[in-house]
Design an enzyme around this catalytic site. Structure first.
Site, PDB file in Angstrom:
ATOM      1  N   HIS A   1       0.813  -1.216   0.000  1.00 22.39           N
ATOM      2  CA  HIS A   1       0.000   0.000   0.000  1.00 22.39           C
ATOM      3  C   HIS A   1       0.844   1.261   0.000  1.00 22.39           C
ATOM      4  CE1 HIS A   1       0.590  -1.528   4.107  1.00 22.39           C
ATOM      5  NE2 HIS A   1       0.685  -0.259   4.472  1.00 22.39           N
TER       6      HIS A   1
ATOM      7  N   GLY B   1      -2.460 -10.425   4.436  1.00 21.40           N
ATOM      8  CA  GLY B   1      -3.731 -11.148   4.389  1.00 21.40           C
ATOM      9  C   GLY B   1      -4.241 -11.455   5.786  1.00 21.40           C
TER      10      GLY B   1
ATOM     11  N   GLY C   1      -5.040 -12.718   9.436  1.00 18.62           N
ATOM     12  CA  GLY C   1      -4.113 -13.242  10.447  1.00 18.62           C
ATOM     13  C   GLY C   1      -2.746 -12.590  10.286  1.00 18.62           C
TER      14      GLY C   1
ATOM     15  N   ASP D   1       1.434   8.003  11.234  1.00 12.59           N
ATOM     16  CA  ASP D   1       0.287   7.400  10.544  1.00 12.59           C
ATOM     17  C   ASP D   1       0.058   5.944  10.975  1.00 12.59           C
ATOM     18  OD1 ASP D   1       0.159   9.775   9.303  1.00 12.59           O
ATOM     19  OD2 ASP D   1       0.732   9.070   7.313  1.00 12.59           O
TER      20      ASP D   1
ATOM     21  N   GLU E   1      -2.037   0.630  18.144  1.00 11.43           N
ATOM     22  CA  GLU E   1      -1.302   1.317  17.069  1.00 11.43           C
ATOM     23  C   GLU E   1      -1.099   2.793  17.393  1.00 11.43           C
ATOM     24  OE1 GLU E   1       0.239  -0.293  14.845  1.00 11.43           O
ATOM     25  OE2 GLU E   1      -0.718  -2.191  15.368  1.00 11.43           O
TER      26      GLU E   1
ATOM     27  N   HIS F   1       7.045  -1.586  21.503  1.00  7.22           N
ATOM     28  CA  HIS F   1       6.400  -2.751  22.111  1.00  7.22           C
ATOM     29  C   HIS F   1       6.924  -2.987  23.519  1.00  7.22           C
ATOM     30  CE1 HIS F   1       5.118  -4.485  17.996  1.00  7.22           C
ATOM     31  NE2 HIS F   1       4.158  -3.769  18.560  1.00  7.22           N
TER      32      HIS F   1
END
Lengths: 87, 387
Positions: free
Chosen positions: B67, B75, B77, B91, B117, B126
């Site tokens: 993208h 895809g 999962g 973003d 996010e 994290h």
């Protein structure tokens, strides 16, 4: 001739993707040769981060955790370029 | 928690959803995204304003595969979303092949992932604290959301604490569409406790209410299980009490004592007494740090502390309060395991021991775990939390 262990490549790609191995570790063009210790340490680091027993082996719990849906941001940013920086 | 190293210089940020997901109305997505930002604005001075045009601080897109940022989605999962730290723009991109859902055990919960996010968008990396929002792994739908103390510490390290108190309604995400929640107003069992019924501590206060503590949350118990409206946040309701406490008991003076690491806190109801926390080594001489459990045994009115395979008996009226013959092996308590999570003398007079989501009932007269049908240990989720 070394025989690849089933799932090893996938696991190494996972570890590289999330910052536990250098990105070159899974680049087919670089021909990187990693010691067993390097890979074991990377697995242990992942296990520590995920709160699992640090066996250094791709045991059932580790594989299960690697298959858990997750955020795409790296856990560790020590290795090379981070995709997040490209923007 | 871990800080990436960058943060926003301004406190008033705006955002725009430039590409919406399939299958959900724009209005419902707007509400979920706003609720996800609210997680962070409730505990800092940050504010987030949605806009529909122009340049924004944080752009939000639901995309498939490649993208445009060189980090394609994979895809259903696998990777669910990713976001950029402040220095890289902030973003957030979500994989539009995921089945994004709202208030449902099916699919992937949009609110939870978005709140995570946006933590990245604000500068958090994290965390290795498994219960934290910023842990990288998706835990499945959790109907009642409370920000973990670890996340709170992280975001407040970047942006400071909120000086104005959030309204109670903002402490949890709104229930979209009026659907019932698993933890809330319907009085149904707590999925958090039912999913993992292990606990940090359990105590009956002087008002005879029994509370269970786990991580950054707590629950009030009733005869039927968990009271409605729980879990709640420890940090919001218990003045100065930390998360992840080790043990707690209520003494005959009506004061409740909480223990964590090498410190203890004393509460009168929900108010912390002055000059706490104190060192365990000072207030409870002879008792080690990092205890597993503590309770007052009505059989002799003394306080028992458990740690690993040993226990100590503490008598505040004696000098020294712990006799030289202690510690003793837990195996003296016939039928009890080592390394228990906590123990409680309940209002029915029995003493209960909890470990790994199970519990044991102790027979004070026979000084052994009760023989009963079904046998002990029993699952605490079913018997105590109404799961």
């Amino acid at each position: 001739t070394p025989v690849p262990i089933a799932g090893t490549t996938t696991a190494m790609m996972y570890l590289a993707r999330f910052g536990y191995l250098a990105p070159t570790a899974t680049n087919p063009q670089s021909g990187a040769l990693l010691s067993e210790e390097t890979v074991t340490d990377a697995v242990k680091e992942f296990q520590a981060f995920a709160g699992l027993n640090q066996t250094g082996e791709m045991d059932e719990e580790t594989v299960k955790m690697m298959n858990t849906p997750r955020c795409g941001v790296k856990d560790k940013v020590g290795y090379g370029s981070d995709a997040r920086k490209k923007r | 928690y871990a800080l990436q190293g960058s943060r926003w210089r301004v406190r008033d940020l705006n955002y725009r959803i430039t590409k919406y997901p399939r299958g959900l109305t724009k209005a419902s997505v707007d509400r979920e995204i706003a609720a996800a930002f609210k997680v962070w604005s409730d505990v800092t001075e940050l504010s987030f304003t949605p806009v529909t045009s122009g340049k924004v601080h944080i752009e939000i897109r639901f995309e498939k595969g490649e993208h445009g940022d060189g980090d394609p989605f994979d895809g259903p999962g696998g990777t669910l979303a990713h976001a950029y730290f402040p220095i890289y723009g902030g973003d957030a991109h979500f994989d539009d092949t995921e089945a994004w859902t709202i208030d449902s055990y099916r699919g992937t919960n949009m609110f939870q992932v978005a709140a995570h996010e946006f933590g990245h968008s604000l500068g958090l990396s994290h965390s290795d604290v498994r219960s934290s929002l910023m842990a990288p792994f998706y835990r499945g739908y959790e109907p009642s959301f409370v920000l973990d103390q670890d996340d709170l510490n992280g975001i407040q390290a970047l942006y400071g604490k909120k000086t104005t108190k959030p309204t109670p309604a903002t402490l949890r995400p709104p229930t979209i569409g009026g659907g019932s929640t698993d933890d809330g107003e319907t009085g149904q069992p707590s999925s958090v406790l039912c999913g993992d019924p292990s606990i940090d501590a359990v105590v009956t206060m002087s008002d005879q209410n029994t509370y269970v503590f786990k991580g950054s949350r707590y629950w009030r118990l009733t005869e039927k299980g968990v009271d409605s409206g729980y879990p709640k946040s420890i940090s919001q309701d218990w003045d100065g009490l930390p998360s992840n406490i080790d043990a707690a008991f209520t003494w005959t003076n009506g004061k409740t004592y909480f223990f964590r690491g090498g410190e203890y806190w004393r509460f009168s109801d929900l108010k912390m007494d002055a000059d706490y926390p104190k060192q365990i080594s000072k207030g409870f001489s002879g008792i080690p740090d990092d205890i597993d459990a503590a309770f007052v045994w009505s059989g002799n009115g003394k306080i028992y502390f458990f740690k690993g395979s040993k226990y100590w008996r503490f008598d505040p009226t004696q000098r020294p309060p712990v006799k030289e013959s202690y510690p003793k092996p837990i195996s003296n308590w016939e039928g009890l395991p080592n390394s228990i999570d906590d123990a409680l003398q309940y209002s029915n007079g029995y003493t209960y021991f909890f470990k790994n989501g199970n519990y044991w009932r102790f027979n004070d007269r026979r000084f052994k775990v009760d023989s009963a049908d079904p046998a002990f240990p029993r699952p605490a989720g079913y018997w105590w939390f109404g799961c």
